[in-house]
Design an enzyme around this catalytic site. Structure first.
Site, PDB file in Angstrom:
ATOM      1  N   ASP A 180       0.825  -1.212   0.000  1.00  8.88           N
ATOM      2  CA  ASP A 180       0.000   0.000   0.000  1.00  8.88           C
ATOM      3  C   ASP A 180       0.857   1.260   0.000  1.00  8.88           C
ATOM      4  O   ASP A 180       0.603   2.212  -0.760  1.00  8.88           O
ATOM      5  CB  ASP A 180      -0.903   0.030   1.238  1.00  8.88           C
ATOM      6  CG  ASP A 180      -2.177  -0.770   1.060  1.00  8.88           C
ATOM      7  OD1 ASP A 180      -2.583  -1.005  -0.089  1.00  8.88           O
ATOM      8  OD2 ASP A 180      -2.778  -1.158   2.072  1.00  8.88           O
ATOM      9  N   LEU A 181       1.856   1.288   0.859  1.00  7.87           N
ATOM     10  CA  LEU A 181       2.672   2.495   0.996  1.00  7.87           C
ATOM     11  C   LEU A 181       3.461   2.785  -0.276  1.00  7.87           C
ATOM     12  O   LEU A 181       3.549   3.936  -0.723  1.00  7.87           O
ATOM     13  CB  LEU A 181       3.621   2.351   2.186  1.00  7.87           C
ATOM     14  CG  LEU A 181       2.937   2.224   3.551  1.00  7.87           C
ATOM     15  CD1 LEU A 181       3.957   1.914   4.633  1.00  7.87           C
ATOM     16  CD2 LEU A 181       2.180   3.500   3.890  1.00  7.87           C
TER      17      LEU A 181
END
Length: 407
Positions: A180-181
């Site tokens: 996600d990051l």
């Protein structure tokens, strides 16, 4: 607003982590970010606790720490996009924005008239970034995607964890949602590249960004190891596939990280460790040799490092410019003199908690310094001010919308 992106306005329809992480970075850089949330519920991560932010009386608020980590610097408005009036509000806001971020399922916004094709008709200069699990095309396009499953599918868990055959072996998820990051960071670079393209051509565009694509892309040297050799890398714990010694090693009172990056550093390490025979052994002379001899070399190194406490090794090796470091928990991280000197914790006013602490953006700009003026907003904190300032709605019109459940 200040910062290098203070001329840009972002409409953020994303939630959870990848999209909000991207919009938080853009907000840190000075962009005005309008975060659109569901009335009464908001971003799912507001409820992903405990822990929750405490109010001034020490009671839990409605905002989890997870939400706080990815939503600094934004204005929160609540709009029900399932209602025609809510859709109209979003389209009117999109007309005034440079960038739109969303992470709905493929085609999910089309039924509301908020997909790229619809928005570009009213704002052809818009940079519209769609973040999904698997992208807009391909056999998995309709599937939902979450970080943990993407870490598995994208190969990260196959190279993370204790080596096979050792106690505790098996696939391991990284301790933060790195897929996600990283997707959020690719979104930032992508939309800024598209802004530059628009500035040169006047043309907006659609960005298709997938968690799985991102995970595969940032396998980096491990992916290239496979493409070059045809052999799938395996789990090696804290060890490095291409450098030896480069891993956690035991001290007499715990572990520390040893990161020998070249042959000269290896020689210095051996001198400090009293391992002159290893330094003189041609079997370990170069990194190529040491990688081949990993299984025999590492136990000899570990036997030596286990004889003294970690603090001794860190002092001696650091003085000799041999890369090494402690293995800190988060309490130790935020108490570290270097982390404190760099001001990595930002404290901001908060309407419920009084003050809230978050981790600052790691970038430092000399000519356009970042300023952290807005704490992670409470749900709908800015609905009225945004609708008044951006769309020119009167207080009475806003109250009508609130009565209808649109906001």
């Amino acid at each position: 607003m200040s910062g290098p992106l203070s001329h840009l306005k972002v409409l953020d329809l994303s939630r959870i982590l990848a999209g909000p992480w991207a919009s938080q970075v853009l907000a840190d850089f000075g962009a005005e970010v309008i975060k659109v949330e569901r009335p009464y519920k908001g971003d799912d991560t507001r409820h992903w606790g405990p822990p929750y932010l405490k109010d001034s009386e020490g009671q839990d608020t409605d905002d989890a720490a997870y939400y706080l980590s990815a939503n600094r610097g934004k204005k929160s408005i609540t709009v029900d996009i399932t209602q025609a009036t809510g859709q109209k509000l979003i389209r009117e806001l999109a007309q005034r924005c440079d960038i739109l971020l969303e992470n709905y399922k493929v085609g999910g916004l089309a039924k509301y008239g908020l997909d790229y094709d619809a928005i570009r008709q009213i704002n052809p200069r818009i940079i519209y970034c769609s973040i999904t699990g698997f992208g807009q095309t391909g056999p998995y396009a309709k599937r939902a995607g979450y970080d943990a499953m993407i870490q598995g599918m994208g190969g990260l868990m196959s190279i993370t964890g204790v080596p096979e055959g050792q106690p505790g072996a098996g696939p391991q998820k990284v301790g933060v949602a790195v897929a996600d990051l990283m997707t959020g960071m690719y979104a930032v670079s992508g939309v800024l590249a598209a802004v530059i393209h628009r500035d040169q051509t006047g043309e907006g565009q659609h960005i298709d960004l997938a968690l799985l694509d991102t995970q595969v892309a940032w396998l980096a040297n491990q992916a290239q190891n496979y493409l070059t050799s045809g052999v799938s890398p395996e789990r090696q714990g804290t060890a490095h596939p291409n450098i030896v010694p480069y891993q956690a090693v035991p001290a007499s009172d715990g572990y520390f990280m040893l990161a020998v990056g070249n042959d000269s550093q290896f020689q210095k390490f051996c001198q400090i460790a009293g391992l002159d025979e290893l330094a003189a052994n041609p079997a370990y002379a170069t990194n190529r040799d040491r990688v081949k001899a990993r299984d025999t070399l590492v136990p000899l190194i570990e036997s030596a490092t286990a004889s003294k406490p970690a603090a001794w090794w860190l002092e001696q090796l650091s003085a000799a410019h041999v890369p090494c470091g402690p293995i800190n928990n988060l309490q130790q991280v935020f108490a570290d003199p270097q982390v404190m000197a760099r001001g990595m914790v930002v404290e901001q006013p908060h309407p419920q908690a009084g003050r809230v602490r978050t981790v600052r953006n790691p970038l430092e700009f000399s000519a356009s310094p970042l300023q952290y003026q807005q704490a992670p907003p409470t749900l709908g904190e800015h609905t009225q001010v945004v609708l008044e300032a951006e769309l020119g709605l009167s207080p009475g019109a806003i109250e009508d919308l609130r009565a209808q459940g649109v906001i």
